[in-house]
Enzyme design. Structure first.
Site, mmCIF file in Angstrom:
data_model
loop_
_atom_site.group_PDB
_atom_site.id
_atom_site.type_symbol
_atom_site.label_atom_id
_atom_site.label_comp_id
_atom_site.label_asym_id
_atom_site.label_seq_id
_atom_site.Cartn_x
_atom_site.Cartn_y
_atom_site.Cartn_z
ATOM 1 N N ARG A 1 -5.183 1.108 -5.432
ATOM 2 C CA ARG A 1 -4.889 0.650 -3.800
ATOM 3 C C ARG A 1 -4.931 -0.982 -4.838
ATOM 4 O O ARG A 1 -5.679 -1.602 -4.798
ATOM 5 C CB ARG A 1 -5.968 0.694 -2.918
ATOM 6 C CG ARG A 1 -6.574 2.056 -3.144
ATOM 7 C CD ARG A 1 -5.843 2.554 -1.530
ATOM 8 N NE ARG A 1 -6.327 3.924 -1.718
ATOM 9 C CZ ARG A 1 -6.706 3.952 -1.184
ATOM 10 N NH1 ARG A 1 -7.499 4.030 -0.562
ATOM 11 N NH2 ARG A 1 -7.360 5.548 -0.967
ATOM 12 N N ASP B 1 -6.850 -2.063 0.419
ATOM 13 C CA ASP B 1 -7.999 -1.427 2.337
ATOM 14 C C ASP B 1 -8.596 -1.730 2.291
ATOM 15 O O ASP B 1 -8.845 -2.091 2.730
ATOM 16 C CB ASP B 1 -8.632 -0.078 0.846
ATOM 17 C CG ASP B 1 -8.659 1.656 1.332
ATOM 18 O OD1 ASP B 1 -8.240 1.285 2.729
ATOM 19 O OD2 ASP B 1 -9.801 1.646 0.720
ATOM 20 N N ARG C 1 0.063 -1.288 0.023
ATOM 21 C CA ARG C 1 0.027 0.130 0.581
ATOM 22 C C ARG C 1 1.087 1.442 0.122
ATOM 23 O O ARG C 1 1.803 1.518 0.882
ATOM 24 C CB ARG C 1 -1.222 0.222 1.159
ATOM 25 C CG ARG C 1 -2.094 1.427 0.764
ATOM 26 C CD ARG C 1 -2.701 0.930 0.250
ATOM 27 N NE ARG C 1 -3.566 2.608 0.893
ATOM 28 C CZ ARG C 1 -5.036 3.109 1.710
ATOM 29 N NH1 ARG C 1 -5.026 1.637 2.316
ATOM 30 N NH2 ARG C 1 -5.115 3.949 1.405
ATOM 31 N N ASP D 1 -10.669 -1.265 5.910
ATOM 32 C CA ASP D 1 -11.111 0.084 6.810
ATOM 33 C C ASP D 1 -12.282 -0.264 7.700
ATOM 34 O O ASP D 1 -12.802 -1.485 7.493
ATOM 35 C CB ASP D 1 -11.612 1.208 6.053
ATOM 36 C CG ASP D 1 -10.760 2.127 5.515
ATOM 37 O OD1 ASP D 1 -9.554 2.166 5.798
ATOM 38 O OD2 ASP D 1 -11.306 2.142 3.562
#
Length: 160
Positions: A89, A92, A79, A94
């Site tokens: 990306r 990713d 990343r 989250d």
């Protein structure tokens, strides 16, 4: 133990990076609940299609430590955080929800995550945790999905 609801995405070698990330989550946290994987267009920039999914894990880490752990996992997958905030990306991940918490912190930590407004985050989560209430809204994930403007748009499901 806390329950963390995660959004996973990649548009650079996405099959490999998502498979490896899911394996790492299983190794570290044990069992997890995983949504179907969807192919979606990039949002906020002109880039290649993403593969997106959601996962639920049980963790003894607090949200701050979990966010650091997830950033380290993203980093091991190459990343690059030096470019624009919205861009291609390799990986990713989250934290979208964590128990019934509402908080913000370093490393773009925001719970509930603002990206919950996007179909590529909301749909997979609503499929695996329909009755989960989003703090601050009074609505469940499935209620939010039912009200979403892209509710009837086709999203291609992809096998990993």
């Amino acid at each position: 133990m806390g329950k963390a609801y995660l959004s996973l995405g990649s548009n650079r070698e996405p099959e490999r990076h998502l498979r490896e990330a899911i394996a790492a989550l299983r190794r570290h946290f044990g069992g997890l609940v995983l949504s179907p994987v969807y192919r979606t267009r990039a949002v906020g920039f002109d880039g290649g299609d993403f593969l997106n999914a959601a996962a639920i894990i049980d963790t003894s880490l607090d949200p701050f430590a979990l966010n650091q752990w997830l950033h380290a996992l993203e980093d091991t997958h190459g990343r690059d955080r030096s470019g624009p905030r919205f861009g291609d990306r390799t990986l990713d991940i989250d934290i979208v929800l964590f128990d019934d918490l509402m908080l913000e912190g370093e490393g773009h930590l925001q719970i509930p995550r603002a990206e919950l407004k996007h179909a590529f985050v909301l749909r997979p989560l609503a499929e695996i945790a329909p009755d989960t209430v989003v703090p601050g809204t009074g609505h469940t994930l499935v209620e939010l999905w039912d009200l979403h403007p892209d509710r009837n748009a086709l999203m291609e499901q992809v096998a990993l």
